[in-house]
Motif scaffolding. Structure first.
Motif, PDB file in Angstrom:
ATOM      1  N   GLY A  56       1.264 -12.485   2.618  1.00 52.31           N
ATOM      2  CA  GLY A  56       2.400 -13.024   1.854  1.00 52.31           C
ATOM      3  C   GLY A  56       3.115 -12.013   0.987  1.00 52.31           C
ATOM      4  N   TYR A  57       2.510 -10.843   0.759  1.00 51.00           N
ATOM      5  CA  TYR A  57       3.117  -9.815  -0.103  1.00 51.00           C
ATOM      6  C   TYR A  57       3.723  -8.671   0.686  1.00 51.00           C
ATOM      7  CZ  TYR A  57      -1.769  -8.502   0.772  1.00 51.00           C
ATOM      8  OH  TYR A  57      -2.981  -8.275   1.371  1.00 51.00           O
ATOM      9  N   CYS A  58       3.637  -8.717   2.022  1.00 55.14           N
ATOM     10  CA  CYS A  58       3.947  -7.526   2.818  1.00 55.14           C
ATOM     11  C   CYS A  58       5.377  -7.511   3.361  1.00 55.14           C
ATOM     12  CB  CYS A  58       2.968  -7.426   3.982  1.00 55.14           C
ATOM     13  SG  CYS A  58       3.185  -5.939   4.984  1.00 55.14           S
ATOM     14  N   VAL A 140      -6.682   7.953   7.830  1.00 52.80           N
ATOM     15  CA  VAL A 140      -6.328   6.744   8.573  1.00 52.80           C
ATOM     16  C   VAL A 140      -6.491   5.505   7.701  1.00 52.80           C
ATOM     17  CG1 VAL A 140      -7.084   5.245  10.444  1.00 52.80           C
ATOM     18  CG2 VAL A 140      -6.889   7.700  10.846  1.00 52.80           C
ATOM     19  N   ASN A 141      -5.401   4.761   7.498  1.00 59.18           N
ATOM     20  CA  ASN A 141      -5.429   3.496   6.773  1.00 59.18           C
ATOM     21  C   ASN A 141      -4.968   2.412   7.756  1.00 59.18           C
ATOM     22  OD1 ASN A 141      -3.267   1.924   4.328  1.00 59.18           O
ATOM     23  ND2 ASN A 141      -5.369   1.446   4.801  1.00 59.18           N
ATOM     24  N   ALA A 142      -5.928   1.858   8.500  1.00 54.11           N
ATOM     25  CA  ALA A 142      -5.589   0.940   9.592  1.00 54.11           C
ATOM     26  C   ALA A 142      -6.224  -0.432   9.412  1.00 54.11           C
ATOM     27  CB  ALA A 142      -6.008   1.558  10.928  1.00 54.11           C
ATOM     28  N   LEU A 164      -9.920  -3.202   0.126  1.00 53.43           N
ATOM     29  CA  LEU A 164     -10.655  -4.464   0.190  1.00 53.43           C
ATOM     30  C   LEU A 164      -9.679  -5.589  -0.192  1.00 53.43           C
ATOM     31  CD1 LEU A 164     -13.210  -6.249   0.292  1.00 53.43           C
ATOM     32  CD2 LEU A 164     -13.768  -5.446  -2.020  1.00 53.43           C
ATOM     33  N   GLU A 165      -8.722  -5.318  -1.030  1.00 55.97           N
ATOM     34  CA  GLU A 165      -7.712  -6.227  -1.606  1.00 55.97           C
ATOM     35  C   GLU A 165      -8.362  -7.171  -2.618  1.00 55.97           C
ATOM     36  OE1 GLU A 165      -4.958  -5.100  -0.483  1.00 55.97           O
ATOM     37  OE2 GLU A 165      -4.855  -5.009   1.693  1.00 55.97           O
ATOM     38  N   THR A 166      -9.253  -8.029  -2.141  1.00 58.26           N
ATOM     39  CA  THR A 166      -9.844  -9.067  -2.993  1.00 58.26           C
ATOM     40  C   THR A 166     -11.090  -9.615  -2.295  1.00 58.26           C
ATOM     41  OG1 THR A 166      -9.413 -11.238  -4.016  1.00 58.26           O
ATOM     42  CG2 THR A 166      -8.408 -10.848  -1.886  1.00 58.26           C
ATOM     43  N   ASN A 242      -0.930  -2.368  -8.101  1.00 56.43           N
ATOM     44  CA  ASN A 242      -0.262  -3.563  -8.614  1.00 56.43           C
ATOM     45  C   ASN A 242       0.681  -4.156  -7.575  1.00 56.43           C
ATOM     46  OD1 ASN A 242       0.934  -0.988  -9.270  1.00 56.43           O
ATOM     47  ND2 ASN A 242       2.486  -2.023 -10.498  1.00 56.43           N
ATOM     48  N   PHE A 243       0.568  -5.463  -7.385  1.00 53.30           N
ATOM     49  CA  PHE A 243       1.471  -6.194  -6.490  1.00 53.30           C
ATOM     50  C   PHE A 243       2.916  -5.988  -6.924  1.00 53.30           C
ATOM     51  CE2 PHE A 243       3.934 -10.234  -6.513  1.00 53.30           C
ATOM     52  CZ  PHE A 243       4.356 -10.196  -5.192  1.00 53.30           C
ATOM     53  N   GLN A 244       3.791  -5.746  -5.941  1.00 52.20           N
ATOM     54  CA  GLN A 244       5.219  -5.592  -6.187  1.00 52.20           C
ATOM     55  C   GLN A 244       5.962  -6.752  -5.561  1.00 52.20           C
ATOM     56  OE1 GLN A 244       6.790  -2.878  -7.823  1.00 52.20           O
ATOM     57  NE2 GLN A 244       4.648  -2.701  -8.448  1.00 52.20           N
ATOM     58  N   PHE A 310       6.427   3.817   2.646  1.00 50.01           N
ATOM     59  CA  PHE A 310       6.892   2.782   3.569  1.00 50.01           C
ATOM     60  C   PHE A 310       6.386   1.394   3.197  1.00 50.01           C
ATOM     61  CE2 PHE A 310       7.635   6.575   6.105  1.00 50.01           C
ATOM     62  CZ  PHE A 310       8.844   6.277   6.722  1.00 50.01           C
ATOM     63  N   ILE A 311       5.343   1.334   2.379  1.00 53.82           N
ATOM     64  CA  ILE A 311       4.802   0.023   1.995  1.00 53.82           C
ATOM     65  C   ILE A 311       5.593  -0.555   0.820  1.00 53.82           C
ATOM     66  CG2 ILE A 311       2.731  -1.147   1.138  1.00 53.82           C
ATOM     67  CD1 ILE A 311       1.206   1.145   2.738  1.00 53.82           C
ATOM     68  N   ASN A 312       6.031   0.319  -0.060  1.00 51.82           N
ATOM     69  CA  ASN A 312       6.877  -0.098  -1.190  1.00 51.82           C
ATOM     70  C   ASN A 312       8.125   0.781  -1.209  1.00 51.82           C
ATOM     71  OD1 ASN A 312       5.277  -2.238  -2.701  1.00 51.82           O
ATOM     72  ND2 ASN A 312       3.750  -0.640  -2.478  1.00 51.82           N
ATOM     73  N   PRO A 313       8.982   0.601  -0.196  1.00 57.79           N
ATOM     74  CA  PRO A 313      10.082   1.554   0.023  1.00 57.79           C
ATOM     75  C   PRO A 313      11.117   1.598  -1.105  1.00 57.79           C
ATOM     76  CG  PRO A 313      10.212  -0.303   1.566  1.00 57.79           C
ATOM     77  CD  PRO A 313       8.935  -0.457   0.817  1.00 57.79           C
TER      78      PRO A 313
HETATM   79  C1  LIG Z   1      -1.690  -0.424   2.258  1.00 49.06           C
HETATM   80  C2  LIG Z   1      -1.809  -1.386   1.150  1.00 49.06           C
HETATM   81  O1  LIG Z   1      -0.569  -1.658   0.550  1.00 49.06           O
HETATM   82  C3  LIG Z   1      -0.749  -2.785  -0.268  1.00 49.06           C
HETATM   83  N1  LIG Z   1       0.462  -3.596  -0.314  1.00 49.06           N
HETATM   84  C4  LIG Z   1       1.032  -4.342   0.656  1.00 49.06           C
HETATM   85  N2  LIG Z   1       2.109  -5.004   0.172  1.00 49.06           N
HETATM   86  C5  LIG Z   1       2.214  -4.692  -1.150  1.00 49.06           C
HETATM   87  C6  LIG Z   1       3.084  -5.089  -2.213  1.00 49.06           C
HETATM   88  N3  LIG Z   1       4.087  -5.969  -2.057  1.00 49.06           N
HETATM   89  N4  LIG Z   1       2.891  -4.549  -3.437  1.00 49.06           N
HETATM   90  C7  LIG Z   1       1.887  -3.672  -3.645  1.00 49.06           C
HETATM   91  N5  LIG Z   1       1.029  -3.280  -2.688  1.00 49.06           N
HETATM   92  C8  LIG Z   1       1.176  -3.780  -1.450  1.00 49.06           C
HETATM   93  C9  LIG Z   1      -1.968  -3.544   0.299  1.00 49.06           C
HETATM   94  O2  LIG Z   1      -3.008  -3.434  -0.639  1.00 49.06           O
HETATM   95  C10 LIG Z   1      -2.311  -2.765   1.543  1.00 49.06           C
HETATM   96  O3  LIG Z   1      -3.677  -2.739   1.861  1.00 49.06           O
END
Ligand SMILES: C[C@H]1O[C@@H](n2cnc3c(N)ncnc32)[C@H](O)[C@@H]1O
Ligand SMILES: O=c1nc2n(C[C@H](O)[C@H](O)[C@H](O)CO)c3cc(O)ccc3cc-2c(=O)[nH]1
Ligand code: SF4
Length: 380
Positions: A56-58, A140-142, A164-166, A242-244, A310-313
């Protein structure tokens, strides 16, 4: 309160005096890591953005029907790696979607065009390509990996990682971010962590903060990571991320964690985790990241002069020079490190294959990393 009682209960960390917690954590960091803060100069390769999960955060993930769905070609991988090499990078970070071929015919077709039936086999060959054609060390982060996948990747990766995330199973239920994400079921993540240890892979993991987990669940996750490390000694670093919030995700309305939340969790992590585990938080996901130093981090993770996050562009990397300046102002010294931490760079353990080891030693010898790598090896 002594460290023992600090690390057993959770009430202290949730409600206790934040300043006291941070100062205890900073003391532990100073004793183990000194006033040196590290980062890895990296190039980022998002090998594919197709994924069987839909967290849901990706925003990284793209449905195979989307025009943006993509698998990078070997030529593209090499071009990014060479650009990184020219800019002095030493790490090539592969970060990618998980097992898209198990869910989507279009992903299978895309892989087939490249001559593969499994993404992990393609990833293996791209790591090998980077090793053969450039001086970079692949990380590698897969996501989750089976025993076989670790065996396939181990000879060509200097280190691997998986957040691990959670440990919260609640977050896999309908309406929560990990609903219908087979690779985010905590027991699967924990199994990967354990397998990486059994196979002696220098491993990066961490927690994603603010996705609906409780404070107690964060503490539980930190204890689980620490227990795996106590069994196998493989956890080289833990990331507190931190979640973005972004407009185009399911969690568009979900609040981001506060700075205090981050500081409290970072400090708790430093107090709970074995001191030899490096503690990392990203510098590009908070304008106030310098405050993390006072909560006990000793590492900023990978920073790229050539590719975006690329994850938080939407979040640019800080200039290494300006990060250097702000670290100095805060009383720290910024130093480059390799993707694999010094204590694994020895033939006395089974952590690393000889080809990668030779290359890492060559790097340490040629670019001025040698002294501090050795120094960190002694203290770690
Ligand atoms: C590669 C890592 O990026 C993180 N990740 C994925 N989406 C977000 C987001 N919106 N905010 C912060 N981190 C995120 C996850 O923890 C994933 O495992
Ligand atoms: O640029 C990023 N690098 C990420 N990295 C890279 C990391 O900062 C470095 O590659 C490692 O510190 C190794 O040097 C990750 C690596 C992992 O093993 C697991 C998760 C992450 C998460 C991110 C991330 O969100 N953004
Ligand atoms: S966070 Fe990773 S596993 Fe989840 S959807 Fe994005 S790419 Fe897939």
């Amino acid at each position: 309160m002594n460290t023992q009682s600090l690390s057993t209960g959770t009430a202290w960390a949730e409600a206790g005096d934040l300043r006291a917690l941070m100062s205890r954590a900073a003391q532990i960091r100073d004793a183990q890591w000194g006033r040196t803060i590290t980062y890895s100069r990296k190039a980022f390769v998002p090998l594919t953005n197709m994924c069987r999960d839909t967290c849901g955060y990706c925003t990284f993930v793209k449905h195979p029907d989307s025009p943006e769905a993509n698998i990078m070609t070997p030529e593209e991988v090499l071009a990014t790696a060479q650009k990184g090499e020219q800019e002095g990078c030493k790490e090539l970070l592969f970060s990618l979607g998980e097992k898209p071929e198990l869910r989507y015919a279009k992903a299978r077709a895309g892989l087939e065009r490249l001559g593969y039936s499994r993404l992990t086999d393609y990833l293996r060959d791209m790591c090998e390509l980077v090793l053969e054609e450039t001086t970079l060390l692949p990380h590698v982060n897969a996501g989750t990996l089976t025993d076989d996948e670790i065996d396939v990747l181990r000879p060509v990766a200097a280190s691997m990682g998986m957040m691990l995330e959670t440990v919260s199973r609640r977050l896999t239920r309908r309406g929560h971010p990990h609903f219908a994400c087979p690779d985010k079921v905590p027991v699967q993540r924990l199994r990967t962590l354990e397998r990486a240890g059994e196979k002696q892979v220098p491993f990066t993991t961490g927690l994603l903060i603010g996705i609906g987990e409780s404070y107690a669940e964060r503490i539980e996750a930190l204890h689980a990571i620490n227990a795996a490390h106590a069994r196998h000694g493989h956890i080289q670093e833990v990331i507190i991320q931190n979640f973005q919030r972004k407009p185009d995700i399911e969690m568009a309305q979900h609040p981001e964690p506060t700075l205090e939340d981050m500081l409290r969790t970072i400090a708790a992590a430093r107090i709970i985790l074995s001191p030899d585990i490096s503690l990392q938080a990203p510098p590009n996901l908070s304008a106030r990241h310098i405050a993390y130093l006072e909560a006990g981090i000793n590492d900023w993770g990978g920073i790229s002069p050539v590719t975006i996050d690329f994850i938080n562009p939407q979040h640019e990397w800080p200039e290494i020079r300006s990060l250097d300046r702000s670290c100095t102002e805060a009383g720290f010294e910024l130093r480059e490190r390799l993707t694999v931490y010094p204590r694994y760079l020895t033939t006395e353990t089974d952590f690393i294959n000889p080809a990668v080891l030779r290359r890492a030693h060559g790097m340490a010898g040629t670019n001025g990393l040698a002294r501090e790598q050795r120094h960190m090896g002694e203290t770690a």
